[in-house]
Write an enzyme that holds these catalytic residues in place. Structure first.
Site, PDB file in Angstrom:
ATOM      1  CB  ILE A 107       3.338 -22.687  75.500  1.00 34.47           C
ATOM      2  CG1 ILE A 107       4.617 -23.391  75.970  1.00 34.47           C
ATOM      3  CG2 ILE A 107       3.141 -22.955  74.022  1.00 34.47           C
ATOM      4  CD1 ILE A 107       4.518 -24.009  77.314  1.00 34.47           C
ATOM      5  CB  CYS A 108       0.387 -20.058  72.791  1.00 36.55           C
ATOM      6  SG  CYS A 108      -0.711 -19.372  71.527  1.00 36.55           S
ATOM      7  CB  THR A 109      -3.054 -17.378  74.920  1.00 37.12           C
ATOM      8  OG1 THR A 109      -3.561 -18.711  74.903  1.00 37.12           O
ATOM      9  CG2 THR A 109      -3.177 -16.775  73.523  1.00 37.12           C
ATOM     10  N   GLY A 110      -0.674 -18.717  77.187  1.00 38.91           N
ATOM     11  CA  GLY A 110      -0.389 -18.940  78.602  1.00 38.91           C
ATOM     12  C   GLY A 110       0.200 -17.707  79.252  1.00 38.91           C
ATOM     13  CB  THR A 127       1.315 -13.849  73.905  1.00 38.57           C
ATOM     14  OG1 THR A 127       0.359 -14.927  73.914  1.00 38.57           O
ATOM     15  CG2 THR A 127       0.648 -12.593  73.353  1.00 38.57           C
TER      16      THR A 127
END
Length: 324
Positions: A107-110, A127
């Site tokens: 999720i996102c910057t994961g 991202t």
């Protein structure tokens, strides 16, 4: 014989964005109300509780290494990435369970954690729109798709900024249980089952360092200051006493675009700002320099997959207007 629940494990670590966990977890929890059977667990690299980006202490269920392999392994993002490198122990905490999970998602910057763990090599990924260039730089073998809400490549999923984790979780639930149950979940959470448009509809207007070339900087300043002017390639070149070929080459080398597309992008950004301020679509088209509303509508459709009117309804105000 009873079917065991599907284990959905989230990787938690100091600085993790809390909403990256809470949003998708709520989707899986809500799906259980409609007949799904997910068991949600929160794991950290060491089994110790962690502190989220909001400063809240987050209790975890155990250590990554001590838990059985999850069916779905989700890696949330953090404000720390992409500003800092991913620590090796965090990358390892993503890599080991991912090797045994049926599917892994960020999720996102994961996505930066997955990339550091080598899980995005040679794959399509996305991202948060602010970090797509940095992800492409850190993972040169990735094919980063900057406008995607989420991307699936085999058993690996990546999603855009924060709330896109909800979109991704809904897609995972639909993959497991079909569209009818997922539609019930989306309705219960009051979210779109499938969001229209890409994440560029949420991004900020064009920003970046000024061109190195004084001539090109003069042109870009001219276009930005007065987007309503004609700004044809010939007129821009004539203004600088340059050949059209030379001016086109400068745009390509320094801005990776053409003069015509640059002008269009400036007009598009101005039109978005005008719509945000409450101007009508016709007014925004005229003030931003588009030849007509229809020409502006085509640009919005190409860039955002929505019309100017739809964009304005979504972003001009957060207030709900009730008529008497």
């Amino acid at each position: 014989m009873a079917v065991p629940p599907l284990r959905v494990a989230f990787l938690a670590y100091d600085g993790v964005t809390l909403l990256d966990i809470a949003g998708p977890a709520e989707v899986f929890k809500e799906a259980n109300r409609f007949g799904a059977d997910y068991r949600i667990v929160l794991l950290s690299p060491t089994g110790q509780d962690v502190t989220s980006n909001l400063g809240f202490s987050v209790s975890v269920d155990g250590a990554v290494s001590a838990e059985p392999a999850p069916d779905t392994y989700l890696v949330p993002g953090s404000d720390l990435f992409p500003r800092t490198p991913v620590p090796p122990d965090l990358a390892e905490a993503a890599r080991v369970p991912a090797a045994e999970a049926r599917r892994v998602a960020s999720i996102c910057t994961g996505a930066f954690i997955l990339a550091a763990a080598g899980l995005l090599a040679g794959k399509r990924a996305t991202t948060h729109w602010k970090a797509t260039r940095e992800l492409a730089s850190r993972c040169p073998t990735c094919r980063v798709e900057p406008d995607a809400i989420y991307v699936r490549d085999g058993d690996t999923y990546t999603s855009a900024g924060i709330t896109a984790g909800i979109d991704l979780a809904l897609a995972l639930v639909e993959e497991d249980h079909g569209p009818d149950l997922t539609r019930d979940v989306a309705r219960a959470l009051v979210v779109y089952m499938q969001r229209s448009g890409g994440q560029s509809q949420f991004s900020a207007p064009l920003q970046g360092p000024p061109p190195r070339s004084p001539a090109l900087r003069t042109v870009t300043d001219l276009v930005t200051a007065n987007p309503q002017a004609s700004h044809s390639l010939g007129e821009l070149a004539k203004h600088l006493n340059l050949s059209t070929r030379h001016l086109t080459r400068l745009f390509h080398e320094e801005l990776s675009t053409t003069p015509a597309r640059y002008v269009e992008n400036i007009r598009f950004d101005m039109a978005r700002a005008l719509l945000d301020q409450g101007h009508t679509a016709t007014q925004a088209a005229a003030r931003a320099g588009f030849p007509s509303y229809e020409s502006m509508r085509r640009v919005f459709a190409r860039k955002l997959s929505i019309s100017p009117a739809a964009y304005q309804r979504r972003f001009s105000t957060a207030r709900r207007v009730n008529s008497e």
